[in-house]
Design a protein around this motif. Structure first.
Motif, PDB file in Angstrom:
ATOM      1  N   ALA A 126       0.870  -1.263   0.000  1.00 27.01           N
ATOM      2  CA  ALA A 126      -0.091  -0.005  -0.139  1.00 27.01           C
ATOM      3  C   ALA A 126       0.789   1.129   0.045  1.00 27.01           C
ATOM      4  CB  ALA A 126      -0.925   0.041   1.023  1.00 27.01           C
ATOM      5  N   ASN A 127       1.898   1.188   0.744  1.00 23.95           N
ATOM      6  CA  ASN A 127       2.975   2.377   0.872  1.00 23.95           C
ATOM      7  C   ASN A 127       3.727   2.705  -0.638  1.00 23.95           C
ATOM      8  OD1 ASN A 127       2.366   3.454   3.275  1.00 23.95           O
ATOM      9  ND2 ASN A 127       3.941   1.847   4.366  1.00 23.95           N
ATOM     10  N   ALA A 128       3.904   1.554  -1.504  1.00 23.16           N
ATOM     11  CA  ALA A 128       4.409   1.626  -2.516  1.00 23.16           C
ATOM     12  C   ALA A 128       3.281   2.479  -3.535  1.00 23.16           C
ATOM     13  CB  ALA A 128       4.806   0.324  -3.170  1.00 23.16           C
ATOM     14  N   THR A 129       2.083   1.918  -3.560  1.00 22.67           N
ATOM     15  CA  THR A 129       1.185   2.548  -4.128  1.00 22.67           C
ATOM     16  C   THR A 129       0.918   3.811  -3.796  1.00 22.67           C
ATOM     17  OG1 THR A 129      -0.186   0.635  -4.495  1.00 22.67           O
ATOM     18  CG2 THR A 129      -1.328   2.452  -4.835  1.00 22.67           C
ATOM     19  N   LEU A 130       0.755   4.339  -2.684  1.00 25.79           N
ATOM     20  CA  LEU A 130       0.826   5.654  -2.418  1.00 25.79           C
ATOM     21  C   LEU A 130       1.810   6.450  -2.879  1.00 25.79           C
ATOM     22  CD1 LEU A 130      -0.230   5.334   1.498  1.00 25.79           C
ATOM     23  CD2 LEU A 130      -1.526   6.196  -0.121  1.00 25.79           C
ATOM     24  N   ALA A 131       2.970   6.036  -2.855  1.00 25.93           N
ATOM     25  CA  ALA A 131       3.969   6.764  -3.580  1.00 25.93           C
ATOM     26  C   ALA A 131       3.875   6.858  -5.194  1.00 25.93           C
ATOM     27  CB  ALA A 131       5.335   6.177  -3.093  1.00 25.93           C
ATOM     28  N   SER A 132       3.374   5.823  -5.506  1.00 28.54           N
ATOM     29  CA  SER A 132       3.228   5.888  -7.174  1.00 28.54           C
ATOM     30  C   SER A 132       1.897   6.727  -7.625  1.00 28.54           C
ATOM     31  CB  SER A 132       2.904   4.525  -7.695  1.00 28.54           C
ATOM     32  OG  SER A 132       1.949   3.838  -7.129  1.00 28.54           O
ATOM     33  N   VAL A 133       0.812   6.875  -6.886  1.00 24.22           N
ATOM     34  CA  VAL A 133      -0.324   7.691  -7.148  1.00 24.22           C
ATOM     35  C   VAL A 133      -0.059   8.919  -6.715  1.00 24.22           C
ATOM     36  CG1 VAL A 133      -1.622   5.363  -7.188  1.00 24.22           C
ATOM     37  CG2 VAL A 133      -1.597   7.056  -5.321  1.00 24.22           C
ATOM     38  N   ASP A 134       0.820   9.485  -5.977  1.00 25.91           N
ATOM     39  CA  ASP A 134       0.881  10.920  -5.366  1.00 25.91           C
ATOM     40  C   ASP A 134       0.948  11.882  -6.578  1.00 25.91           C
ATOM     41  OD1 ASP A 134       1.042  12.766  -3.397  1.00 25.91           O
ATOM     42  OD2 ASP A 134       3.323  12.964  -3.955  1.00 25.91           O
ATOM     43  N   GLY A 135      -0.179  12.731  -6.487  1.00 24.78           N
ATOM     44  CA  GLY A 135      -0.161  13.823  -7.341  1.00 24.78           C
ATOM     45  C   GLY A 135      -1.306  13.484  -8.515  1.00 24.78           C
ATOM     46  N   LYS A 136      -1.443  12.293  -8.565  1.00 31.30           N
ATOM     47  CA  LYS A 136      -2.422  11.671  -9.828  1.00 31.30           C
ATOM     48  C   LYS A 136      -3.993  11.725  -9.327  1.00 31.30           C
ATOM     49  CE  LYS A 136       1.112   9.006 -12.179  1.00 31.30           C
ATOM     50  NZ  LYS A 136       1.298   7.528 -12.497  1.00 31.30           N
ATOM     51  N   VAL A 137      -4.372  11.032  -8.117  1.00 30.94           N
ATOM     52  CA  VAL A 137      -5.546  10.723  -7.663  1.00 30.94           C
ATOM     53  C   VAL A 137      -5.407  11.122  -6.119  1.00 30.94           C
ATOM     54  CG1 VAL A 137      -6.001   9.083  -9.346  1.00 30.94           C
ATOM     55  CG2 VAL A 137      -4.962   8.312  -7.066  1.00 30.94           C
ATOM     56  N   ASP A 138      -6.866  11.265  -5.727  1.00 34.85           N
ATOM     57  CA  ASP A 138      -7.136  11.282  -4.332  1.00 34.85           C
ATOM     58  C   ASP A 138      -6.723  10.180  -3.409  1.00 34.85           C
ATOM     59  OD1 ASP A 138      -7.872  11.978  -1.487  1.00 34.85           O
ATOM     60  OD2 ASP A 138     -10.009  12.188  -1.960  1.00 34.85           O
ATOM     61  N   SER A 139      -5.881   9.917  -2.776  1.00 35.00           N
ATOM     62  CA  SER A 139      -5.390   8.669  -2.006  1.00 35.00           C
ATOM     63  C   SER A 139      -5.461   8.817  -0.484  1.00 35.00           C
ATOM     64  CB  SER A 139      -3.976   8.296  -2.407  1.00 35.00           C
ATOM     65  OG  SER A 139      -2.997   9.337  -1.839  1.00 35.00           O
ATOM     66  N   SER A 140      -6.412   9.862  -0.174  1.00 34.41           N
ATOM     67  CA  SER A 140      -6.636   9.917   1.271  1.00 34.41           C
ATOM     68  C   SER A 140      -7.427   8.717   1.983  1.00 34.41           C
ATOM     69  CB  SER A 140      -7.430  11.043   1.590  1.00 34.41           C
ATOM     70  OG  SER A 140      -8.646  10.951   0.882  1.00 34.41           O
ATOM     71  N   GLY A 141      -8.091   8.069   1.300  1.00 35.96           N
ATOM     72  CA  GLY A 141      -8.826   6.886   1.831  1.00 35.96           C
ATOM     73  C   GLY A 141      -7.669   5.684   2.190  1.00 35.96           C
ATOM     74  N   LEU A 142      -6.832   5.547   1.085  1.00 36.97           N
ATOM     75  CA  LEU A 142      -5.786   4.446   1.284  1.00 36.97           C
ATOM     76  C   LEU A 142      -4.915   4.966   2.513  1.00 36.97           C
ATOM     77  CD1 LEU A 142      -4.345   2.080   0.298  1.00 36.97           C
ATOM     78  CD2 LEU A 142      -3.075   3.353  -1.406  1.00 36.97           C
TER      79      LEU A 142
ATOM     80  N   ALA B 184      -8.415  -3.278  -0.577  1.00 35.98           N
ATOM     81  CA  ALA B 184      -9.434  -3.057  -1.535  1.00 35.98           C
ATOM     82  C   ALA B 184      -9.008  -1.608  -1.712  1.00 35.98           C
ATOM     83  CB  ALA B 184     -10.994  -2.959  -0.730  1.00 35.98           C
ATOM     84  N   GLU B 185      -8.808  -0.604  -0.856  1.00 29.73           N
ATOM     85  CA  GLU B 185      -8.269   0.809  -1.105  1.00 29.73           C
ATOM     86  C   GLU B 185      -7.106   0.869  -2.008  1.00 29.73           C
ATOM     87  OE1 GLU B 185      -9.779   3.464  -0.353  1.00 29.73           O
ATOM     88  OE2 GLU B 185     -11.211   2.892   0.980  1.00 29.73           O
ATOM     89  N   THR B 186      -6.282   0.090  -1.888  1.00 29.32           N
ATOM     90  CA  THR B 186      -4.961  -0.250  -2.874  1.00 29.32           C
ATOM     91  C   THR B 186      -5.451  -0.396  -4.133  1.00 29.32           C
ATOM     92  OG1 THR B 186      -3.397  -1.072  -0.997  1.00 29.32           O
ATOM     93  CG2 THR B 186      -2.765  -1.465  -3.133  1.00 29.32           C
ATOM     94  N   ALA B 187      -6.385  -1.289  -4.468  1.00 26.30           N
ATOM     95  CA  ALA B 187      -6.917  -1.712  -5.659  1.00 26.30           C
ATOM     96  C   ALA B 187      -7.617  -0.527  -6.403  1.00 26.30           C
ATOM     97  CB  ALA B 187      -7.798  -2.610  -5.674  1.00 26.30           C
ATOM     98  N   ARG B 188      -8.520   0.347  -5.634  1.00 30.99           N
ATOM     99  CA  ARG B 188      -8.971   1.468  -6.172  1.00 30.99           C
ATOM    100  C   ARG B 188      -8.059   2.776  -6.364  1.00 30.99           C
ATOM    101  NH1 ARG B 188     -13.279  -0.163  -2.559  1.00 30.99           N
ATOM    102  NH2 ARG B 188     -12.373   0.820  -0.797  1.00 30.99           N
ATOM    103  N   ALA B 189      -7.075   2.734  -5.638  1.00 30.48           N
ATOM    104  CA  ALA B 189      -6.153   3.765  -5.954  1.00 30.48           C
ATOM    105  C   ALA B 189      -5.492   3.409  -7.294  1.00 30.48           C
ATOM    106  CB  ALA B 189      -5.269   4.115  -4.685  1.00 30.48           C
ATOM    107  N   GLU B 190      -4.711   2.206  -7.623  1.00 34.54           N
ATOM    108  CA  GLU B 190      -4.213   1.940  -8.478  1.00 34.54           C
ATOM    109  C   GLU B 190      -5.038   1.883  -9.904  1.00 34.54           C
ATOM    110  OE1 GLU B 190      -2.976  -2.109  -7.665  1.00 34.54           O
ATOM    111  OE2 GLU B 190      -1.142  -1.415  -6.510  1.00 34.54           O
ATOM    112  N   ALA B 191      -6.234   1.587  -9.680  1.00 34.78           N
ATOM    113  CA  ALA B 191      -7.237   1.657 -10.956  1.00 34.78           C
ATOM    114  C   ALA B 191      -7.416   3.187 -10.964  1.00 34.78           C
ATOM    115  CB  ALA B 191      -8.517   0.883 -10.542  1.00 34.78           C
ATOM    116  N   ALA B 192      -7.575   3.862 -10.074  1.00 29.82           N
ATOM    117  CA  ALA B 192      -7.763   5.601 -10.412  1.00 29.82           C
ATOM    118  C   ALA B 192      -6.390   6.078 -11.099  1.00 29.82           C
ATOM    119  CB  ALA B 192      -8.386   6.154  -9.240  1.00 29.82           C
ATOM    120  N   ALA B 193      -5.370   5.663 -10.662  1.00 29.80           N
ATOM    121  CA  ALA B 193      -4.033   6.016 -11.107  1.00 29.80           C
ATOM    122  C   ALA B 193      -3.855   5.543 -12.661  1.00 29.80           C
ATOM    123  CB  ALA B 193      -2.838   5.603 -10.257  1.00 29.80           C
TER     124      ALA B 193
END
Length: 277
Positions: free
Chosen positions: A101-117, A144-153
């Motif tokens: 999840a932390n890796a996903t947070l780093a990769s989606v930063d600035g692209k989508v709202d990842s506050s839920g994750l 689940a939050e990780t999957a949503r963030a990755e899909a949004a990104a």
């Protein structure tokens, strides 16, 4: 010595004259009786008593096994070992989930709202002190939050790629001589108020200078691009992409004409007189 005494039926079958044969007959008869008795006994066992006896033996074996298990504590030890393994796996799974999840947070930063994750990761971060049921629920939630963030990104990247492709296609079109002319006509009108007569002068001027090619380069002087800027790096004031974008070169060239000559027709007259402007 020959005995000529005739045998009578009585003497032929008398027991005292053939004791062994008579005894044998009696023994055979007794054996048959014993065998028959065994068969009868077995038949009774098979037909009636065996099922009951088998059930009793089975139950006795179960009771003995249960007593052995209880006396050694093996069942409790096994359950304790299984419980420890399950708990360890649950906590390891939580740790792995947090890492991903932390890796996903780093990769989606600035692209989508990842506050839920981020909130889910923070909650699961307490897994060392949480009960197993909470860890399992939070692990599922974080995944689940990780999957949503990755899909949004991924969707964000797709849109960006489409926009970049569209911009590249537009740039390629704008960089053609006809595209550059269209850009110059529109910009001269909208920004400077120069109508068609002024554009005709501009068209002649830059056709002479560069043929409206954004890659034009004068090897003897170093003049570059559509307006033949000398040096070409001057056009950086209009944009960092001055080397690859005709519109940037045009923007700089129109400003240069406005500041130096006031209008394209004046610049064109000067060029005709001295062969430069």
């Amino acid at each position: 010595m020959r005995n000529d005494t005739p045998l009578t039926p009585e003497t032929e079958t008398a027991p005292e004259q053939h004791p062994r044969r008579s005894l044998r007959r009696r023994r055979i008869g007794r054996k048959r009786l014993v065998v028959a008795g065994a068969i009868v006994a077995t038949g009774l066992t098979v037909g009636t008593g065996f099922a009951v006896q088998s059930a009793l033996v089975t139950q006795a074996a179960i009771d003995a096994t249960a007593a052995l298990t209880d006396s050694t504590g093996l069942r409790a030890e096994q359950l304790g070992a299984y419980s420890s393994i399950a708990e360890a796996r649950t906590r390891y799974s939580a740790q792995d989930t947090i890492t991903a999840a932390n890796a996903t947070l780093a990769s989606v930063d600035g692209k989508v709202d990842s506050s839920g994750l981020a909130a889910s990761v923070a909650s699961l971060g307490e897994y060392e002190r949480l009960p197993l049921e909470s860890i399992v629920d939070l692990t599922k939630q974080t995944r689940a939050e990780t999957a949503r963030a990755e899909a949004a990104a991924a969707e964000f990247d797709r849109v960006q790629a489409e926009q970049a492709a569209a911009a590249a296609a537009a740039l390629a079109q704008a960089n053609t001589p006809d595209g550059a002319r269209a850009t110059a006509r529109a910009l001269a009108e909208s920004k400077y108020g120069w109508g068609e007569s002024q554009f005709q002068c501009l068209d002649r001027l830059w056709q002479k200078e560069s043929g409206w090619s954004y890659t034009a380069y004068n090897a003897s002087s170093g003049a570059t691009g559509i307006p033949q800027s000398l040096p070409g790096s001057k056009m950086a004031s209009a944009g960092a992409d001055w080397q690859s974008n005709a519109a940037t070169q045009i923007s700089w060239g129109l400003d240069y004409i406005a500041r130096g000559y006031g209008a394209p027709c004046t610049a064109w007259s000067h060029s005709q007189s001295v062969n430069w402007y």
